[in-house]
Design an enzyme around this catalytic site. Sequence first.
Site, PDB file in Angstrom:
ATOM      1  N   ASN A  41       0.863  -1.185   0.000  1.00  0.00           N
ATOM      2  CA  ASN A  41       0.000   0.000   0.000  1.00  0.00           C
ATOM      3  C   ASN A  41       0.899   1.235   0.000  1.00  0.00           C
ATOM      4  O   ASN A  41       1.508   1.560   1.013  1.00  0.00           O
ATOM      5  CB  ASN A  41      -0.886  -0.027   1.263  1.00  0.00           C
ATOM      6  CG  ASN A  41      -1.685   1.253   1.437  1.00  0.00           C
ATOM      7  OD1 ASN A  41      -1.813   2.050   0.498  1.00  0.00           O
ATOM      8  ND2 ASN A  41      -2.217   1.454   2.630  1.00  0.00           N
ATOM      9  N   TRP A  42       0.960   1.878  -1.156  1.00  0.00           N
ATOM     10  CA  TRP A  42       1.885   3.022  -1.289  1.00  0.00           C
ATOM     11  C   TRP A  42       1.343   4.298  -0.657  1.00  0.00           C
ATOM     12  O   TRP A  42       2.051   5.296  -0.572  1.00  0.00           O
ATOM     13  CB  TRP A  42       2.167   3.297  -2.772  1.00  0.00           C
ATOM     14  CG  TRP A  42       2.870   2.191  -3.494  1.00  0.00           C
ATOM     15  CD1 TRP A  42       3.287   0.986  -2.978  1.00  0.00           C
ATOM     16  CD2 TRP A  42       3.238   2.174  -4.881  1.00  0.00           C
ATOM     17  NE1 TRP A  42       3.891   0.237  -3.961  1.00  0.00           N
ATOM     18  CE2 TRP A  42       3.876   0.942  -5.129  1.00  0.00           C
ATOM     19  CE3 TRP A  42       3.095   3.091  -5.925  1.00  0.00           C
ATOM     20  CZ2 TRP A  42       4.370   0.602  -6.393  1.00  0.00           C
ATOM     21  CZ3 TRP A  42       3.580   2.748  -7.184  1.00  0.00           C
ATOM     22  CH2 TRP A  42       4.212   1.519  -7.402  1.00  0.00           C
ATOM     23  N   LYS A  43       0.082   4.292  -0.288  1.00  0.00           N
ATOM     24  CA  LYS A  43      -0.569   5.500   0.260  1.00  0.00           C
ATOM     25  C   LYS A  43      -0.360   6.679  -0.704  1.00  0.00           C
ATOM     26  O   LYS A  43      -0.334   6.486  -1.907  1.00  0.00           O
ATOM     27  CB  LYS A  43      -0.048   5.796   1.666  1.00  0.00           C
ATOM     28  CG  LYS A  43      -0.042   4.542   2.542  1.00  0.00           C
ATOM     29  CD  LYS A  43       0.161   4.812   3.988  1.00  0.00           C
ATOM     30  CE  LYS A  43       0.321   3.489   4.716  1.00  0.00           C
ATOM     31  NZ  LYS A  43       0.166   3.579   6.141  1.00  0.00           N
ATOM     32  N   HIS A  98      -9.431   0.692   5.158  1.00  0.00           N
ATOM     33  CA  HIS A  98      -8.120   0.956   5.749  1.00  0.00           C
ATOM     34  C   HIS A  98      -8.279   1.925   6.915  1.00  0.00           C
ATOM     35  O   HIS A  98      -9.098   2.844   6.863  1.00  0.00           O
ATOM     36  CB  HIS A  98      -7.171   1.547   4.694  1.00  0.00           C
ATOM     37  CG  HIS A  98      -5.753   1.615   5.192  1.00  0.00           C
ATOM     38  ND1 HIS A  98      -5.312   2.632   5.999  1.00  0.00           N
ATOM     39  CD2 HIS A  98      -4.704   0.777   5.015  1.00  0.00           C
ATOM     40  CE1 HIS A  98      -4.029   2.408   6.298  1.00  0.00           C
ATOM     41  NE2 HIS A  98      -3.638   1.296   5.710  1.00  0.00           N
ATOM     42  N   GLU A 125      -6.673   4.422   7.934  1.00  0.00           N
ATOM     43  CA  GLU A 125      -6.532   5.864   7.654  1.00  0.00           C
ATOM     44  C   GLU A 125      -7.819   6.419   7.057  1.00  0.00           C
ATOM     45  O   GLU A 125      -8.187   7.567   7.305  1.00  0.00           O
ATOM     46  CB  GLU A 125      -5.322   6.103   6.736  1.00  0.00           C
ATOM     47  CG  GLU A 125      -4.022   5.942   7.522  1.00  0.00           C
ATOM     48  CD  GLU A 125      -2.845   5.420   6.728  1.00  0.00           C
ATOM     49  OE1 GLU A 125      -2.838   5.522   5.493  1.00  0.00           O
ATOM     50  OE2 GLU A 125      -1.911   4.880   7.375  1.00  0.00           O
ATOM     51  N   GLU A 170      -5.063  -5.233  10.722  1.00  0.00           N
ATOM     52  CA  GLU A 170      -4.049  -4.198  10.892  1.00  0.00           C
ATOM     53  C   GLU A 170      -4.306  -3.436  12.198  1.00  0.00           C
ATOM     54  O   GLU A 170      -5.128  -2.506  12.222  1.00  0.00           O
ATOM     55  CB  GLU A 170      -4.102  -3.210   9.732  1.00  0.00           C
ATOM     56  CG  GLU A 170      -3.858  -3.844   8.381  1.00  0.00           C
ATOM     57  CD  GLU A 170      -3.393  -2.812   7.370  1.00  0.00           C
ATOM     58  OE1 GLU A 170      -2.247  -2.922   6.923  1.00  0.00           O
ATOM     59  OE2 GLU A 170      -4.161  -1.883   7.062  1.00  0.00           O
ATOM     60  N   GLY A 173       2.412   2.306  10.577  1.00  0.00           N
ATOM     61  CA  GLY A 173       3.289   3.464  10.390  1.00  0.00           C
ATOM     62  C   GLY A 173       4.020   3.906  11.650  1.00  0.00           C
ATOM     63  O   GLY A 173       4.613   4.978  11.682  1.00  0.00           O
ATOM     64  N   SER A 191       3.607  -2.079  10.300  1.00  0.00           N
ATOM     65  CA  SER A 191       5.068  -2.052  10.453  1.00  0.00           C
ATOM     66  C   SER A 191       5.726  -3.401  10.178  1.00  0.00           C
ATOM     67  O   SER A 191       6.734  -3.758  10.804  1.00  0.00           O
ATOM     68  CB  SER A 191       5.457  -1.517  11.837  1.00  0.00           C
ATOM     69  OG  SER A 191       5.006  -0.178  11.972  1.00  0.00           O
ATOM     70  N   GLY A 235       2.946  -1.176   4.235  1.00  0.00           N
ATOM     71  CA  GLY A 235       2.920   0.246   3.906  1.00  0.00           C
ATOM     72  C   GLY A 235       4.328   0.729   3.584  1.00  0.00           C
ATOM     73  O   GLY A 235       4.863   0.509   2.487  1.00  0.00           O
TER      74      GLY A 235
HETATM   75  C1  PEP Z   1      -0.684   0.032   5.942  1.00  0.00           C
HETATM   76  O1  PEP Z   1      -0.811   1.209   5.663  1.00  0.00           O
HETATM   77  O2  PEP Z   1      -1.539  -0.775   5.571  1.00  0.00           O
HETATM   78  C2  PEP Z   1       0.481  -0.380   6.724  1.00  0.00           C
HETATM   79  C3  PEP Z   1       0.507  -1.591   7.202  1.00  0.00           C
HETATM   80  O3  PEP Z   1       1.475   0.554   6.895  1.00  0.00           O
HETATM   81  P1  PEP Z   1       2.935   0.310   7.559  1.00  0.00           P
HETATM   82  O4  PEP Z   1       3.455  -1.000   7.005  1.00  0.00           O
HETATM   83  O5  PEP Z   1       3.740   1.475   7.142  1.00  0.00           O
HETATM   84  O6  PEP Z   1       2.718   0.213   9.028  1.00  0.00           O
END
Ligand code: PEP
Length: 250
Positions: free
Chosen positions: A10-12, A96, A98, A167, A173, A213, A234
């Site tokens: 997931n590049w956001k 998600h 966010e 998640e 993040g 993470s 992410g």
């Molecule tokens: C995500 O945004 O789905 C995610 C898992 O981010 P990160 O790996 O940066 O925690």
Amino acid sequence: MSRKKIVAGNWKMNTSLTEASELVKRVVKEAGNAPVIKIFFPPFTFLKPVADELTSSNDFFMGAQNCSEHEKGAYTGEISASMISSVGGKYVLVGHSERRTYFKESNEQLTQKIQQALKNNLVPVFCFGEQLAERKSDKHFDTVMKQLTVLKNFPKEQVQNFVLAYEPVWAIGTGETATPQQAQEMHAYIRKTLSEMFDASLASGISILYGGSCNAQNAKELFSCADVDGGLIGGASLKAEDFCKIINSF
Ligand code: PEP
């Protein structure tokens, strides 16, 4: 039944067009042989260029980070599931954290988004997970159970083709990862809940990814958990070398 192994990035809201195409080219070249489904979730503007890079590659797919709950019409700035499908999208993230937090997406909206995805042949990757306060007060199972009720709006024949992503919000993040024990415990709980909600064959056949993470150092241990079928990544999915290592962590 053997479940699909999946690693998704997931590049956001990151990358330029040049960075996007360089990243995909490198991952296809360096991790193309891994017997794992690999999915890129770029920003909307790069969906088509990413899909074009993948046309001759096995087990690589492109998906979108979100879709509108509406079919089409006067919704300025929105992107529909049919648009995603028309540029080669196969998957879409729904729910998600966010989007739940910043855009206040409700269970009703998430249900409508999934309906749009299904109408347009996109596989929903349904995301959910508890906040830190909920984990600290031992409410994480209840929270996840409530989030999973969205799935009750769909028949078993559809849900069995979804991908789920657990998640924990406190791990996204933050650099703080769930321990393999915490991930396994929750993934087993999700399967038990799905078994009660639908049946044992759906529960044992559906792929459940861990996200939060996950990185090149901890992926192997997380993916070795019995009920973890891969990761939604992410930050680490933006670095080709790290993402390739994660793909090769099974
Ligand atoms: C995500 O945004 O789905 C995610 C898992 O981010 P990160 O790996 O940066 O925690």
